[in-house]
Scaffold this active site. Structure first.
Site, PDB file in Angstrom:
ATOM      1  N   SER A 190      20.374   4.601 103.136  1.00 52.49           N
ATOM      2  CA  SER A 190      19.275   4.964 104.023  1.00 52.49           C
ATOM      3  C   SER A 190      18.137   5.654 103.248  1.00 52.49           C
ATOM      4  CB  SER A 190      19.811   5.823 105.178  1.00 52.49           C
ATOM      5  OG  SER A 190      18.843   5.990 106.177  1.00 52.49           O
ATOM      6  N   ASP A 209      21.239  -2.894 112.446  1.00 47.38           N
ATOM      7  CA  ASP A 209      20.742  -1.542 112.157  1.00 47.38           C
ATOM      8  C   ASP A 209      19.575  -1.194 113.085  1.00 47.38           C
ATOM      9  OD1 ASP A 209      19.748   0.835 110.985  1.00 47.38           O
ATOM     10  OD2 ASP A 209      20.291   0.167 108.973  1.00 47.38           O
ATOM     11  N   HIS A 238      23.706   1.105 111.494  1.00 52.77           N
ATOM     12  CA  HIS A 238      23.208   1.958 110.403  1.00 52.77           C
ATOM     13  C   HIS A 238      24.366   2.742 109.787  1.00 52.77           C
ATOM     14  CE1 HIS A 238      20.069   3.751 108.055  1.00 52.77           C
ATOM     15  NE2 HIS A 238      20.443   4.973 108.388  1.00 52.77           N
TER      16      HIS A 238
END
Length: 221
Positions: free
Chosen positions: A111, A167, A199
């Protein structure tokens, strides 16, 4: 012993927004190949600082993020990004000073840590073993002066990019925009899409990372 330094590798893992380094340490237990016996892992924690997408409240963050979900057109914050890149570079420099071959240095991140991984390997002046981006994005614009700072050596660092199609935090489109962007500046990137993955990071991705690093360790030994 000179031989152990020659075989030594370094894997730096950069966590996501609001997370911590120690929480990610179990990742290394999946790397069971004997090739990783001389690997030094590092799981640093981001400093706590105000984040715009968190209504200005402080949380562990490598650089400022303006909005979530992140799309392929989300605004970027290059000044805080570059400060974070300097921190990553000093960690890499320290490892090279200790005798590790730059081609045995791998930067990986999830991320926000994935976005920082990308910026850090692109702006590092030497060719590294690789940069692995999980559920990340390109944290600077296509018109940024950052692009002019990418050396020919850095362009030779291989990139692995993995992204879950489901995601909802860093949208799949933000990840998908990465490889063509890199191709335009002359960087090759291996992109893997994971259907149904939200995610997060799964064991399948990490097993793929292990074999990806393994193949590069062997070629550099």
């Amino acid at each position: 012993m000179a031989s152990s330094a020659a075989n030594r590798s370094f894997i730096l893992w950069l966590h996501g927004l609001g997370d911590s380094g120690p929480a990610n340490e179990p990742i290394k237990t999946l790397f069971t190949s004997p090739l990783f016996t001389n690997t030094r892992w590092s799981f640093p924690s981001a400093p706590s600082q105000p984040v715009t997408c968190n209504y200005g409240a402080s949380m562990p963050s490598w650089f400022n993020i303006h909005e979530i979900p992140i799309t392929s057109n989300s605004p970027t914050d290059e000044s805080t990004l570059l400060k974070a890149v300097q921190k990553v570079h000093s960690m890499i420099d320290k490892e090279l000073t200790a005798g590790t071959d730059p081609k045995n240095v791998f930067v990986c991140g999830f991320s926000q840590g994935g976005a920082l991984t990308l910026a850090s390997v692109l702006l590092y002046p030497r060719t590294l073993g690789g940069g692995a981006v999980f559920s990340g994005w390109v944290p600077f614009s296509s018109t940024s002066s950052i692009i002019e700072q990418i050396t020919q050596e850095a362009k030779r660092t291989p990139i692995l990019w993995s992204h879950g199609i489901a995601d909802g935090t860093v949208l799949f489109e933000a990840g998908q925009a990465g490889p063509p962007f890199l191709q335009q500046i002359g960087i090759s990137c291996e992109f893997k899409a994971y259907p149904g993955l939200a995610h997060s990071i799964n064991d399948q991705e990490l097993k793929c990372l292990e074999s990806w690093i393994k193949s590069r360790l062997q070629s550099s030994s």
